[in-house]
Each structure stands twice: as C-alpha cells, then as structure tokens.
Design a protein around this motif. Sequence first.
Motif, PDB file in Angstrom:
ATOM      1  N   ARG A 191      -5.004   6.260   0.146  1.00 14.19           N
ATOM      2  CA  ARG A 191      -4.231   5.131   0.651  1.00 14.19           C
ATOM      3  C   ARG A 191      -4.740   4.331  -0.510  1.00 14.19           C
ATOM      4  NH1 ARG A 191      -5.677  -0.097   3.905  1.00 14.19           N
ATOM      5  NH2 ARG A 191      -3.510  -0.786   4.828  1.00 14.19           N
ATOM      6  N   PHE A 247       0.447  -1.553  -0.200  1.00 14.43           N
ATOM      7  CA  PHE A 247      -0.068   0.055  -0.116  1.00 14.43           C
ATOM      8  C   PHE A 247       0.718   1.117   0.363  1.00 14.43           C
ATOM      9  CE2 PHE A 247      -2.284  -3.150   1.915  1.00 14.43           C
ATOM     10  CZ  PHE A 247      -3.981  -2.622   1.488  1.00 14.43           C
ATOM     11  N   SER A 248      -0.116   2.630  -0.513  1.00  9.59           N
ATOM     12  CA  SER A 248       0.930   3.298  -0.326  1.00  9.59           C
ATOM     13  C   SER A 248       0.228   4.718  -0.245  1.00  9.59           C
ATOM     14  CB  SER A 248       1.184   4.110  -1.617  1.00  9.59           C
ATOM     15  OG  SER A 248       2.696   5.327  -1.273  1.00  9.59           O
ATOM     16  N   MET A 249       0.308   5.723   0.345  1.00 14.34           N
ATOM     17  CA  MET A 249      -0.144   6.672   0.488  1.00 14.34           C
ATOM     18  C   MET A 249      -0.031   8.058  -0.204  1.00 14.34           C
ATOM     19  SD  MET A 249      -2.267   6.416   3.449  1.00 14.34           S
ATOM     20  CE  MET A 249      -3.091   8.421   3.722  1.00 14.34           C
ATOM     21  N   SER A 309      -8.330   8.454   1.578  1.00 11.65           N
ATOM     22  CA  SER A 309      -7.349   8.837   2.634  1.00 11.65           C
ATOM     23  C   SER A 309      -6.269   9.169   1.527  1.00 11.65           C
ATOM     24  CB  SER A 309      -6.647   8.501   3.929  1.00 11.65           C
ATOM     25  OG  SER A 309      -6.474   7.170   3.100  1.00 11.65           O
TER      26      SER A 309
END
Length: 85
Positions: free
Chosen positions: A61, A35-37, A59
Amino acid sequence: RAELETMRSRIRMIRERLAGADPRLAFIADQQGMFSMLPLSVDQVKGLREAQGIYMADSGRANLVGIADKDLDRFCDAVVGAMDG
C-alpha cells in the motif's frame, strides 16, 4: 474549489504515469484516492526500502500523493524493477 481540482489533477497524473510505466500496473489508472495497492510482495517492498529508500507498507500500500513530482520517474522505475525481480 480550485485547490481541490489541482489536487485531483495531480493524483490523476500520478496514477496515469504509474499505470503507463508497465502493463501490469494499468489497473492503477482506474482507481481513485491517495493510496494504491501495488502488486508487490513483502520481500519486494523491503528491497525497495533497503536499496532505493522507497517506503510503503509491507502490503504494498503506497501513498501516491506523497511522491514528489521530481521523484515520480524514479519511483515508477523502481517499482517496475522490483516487479521484474
């Protein structure tokens, strides 16, 4: 062990492609994991969902391993487009 290395390589490739799409995303290449923001507002995420059919948490994500290889360029272009407003 070979499967794990294949998955690690794929995640690295996705992160490098996304990071290379725009200097504002360069930090993604240094992250790890599935995952990455992404630096997106709630409105930008909703815009991606409604206009492009790209889904992620409000958000920003995103599940990077959920992106099909054939859709990666479209995803990168859409994220950069959303950031550009």
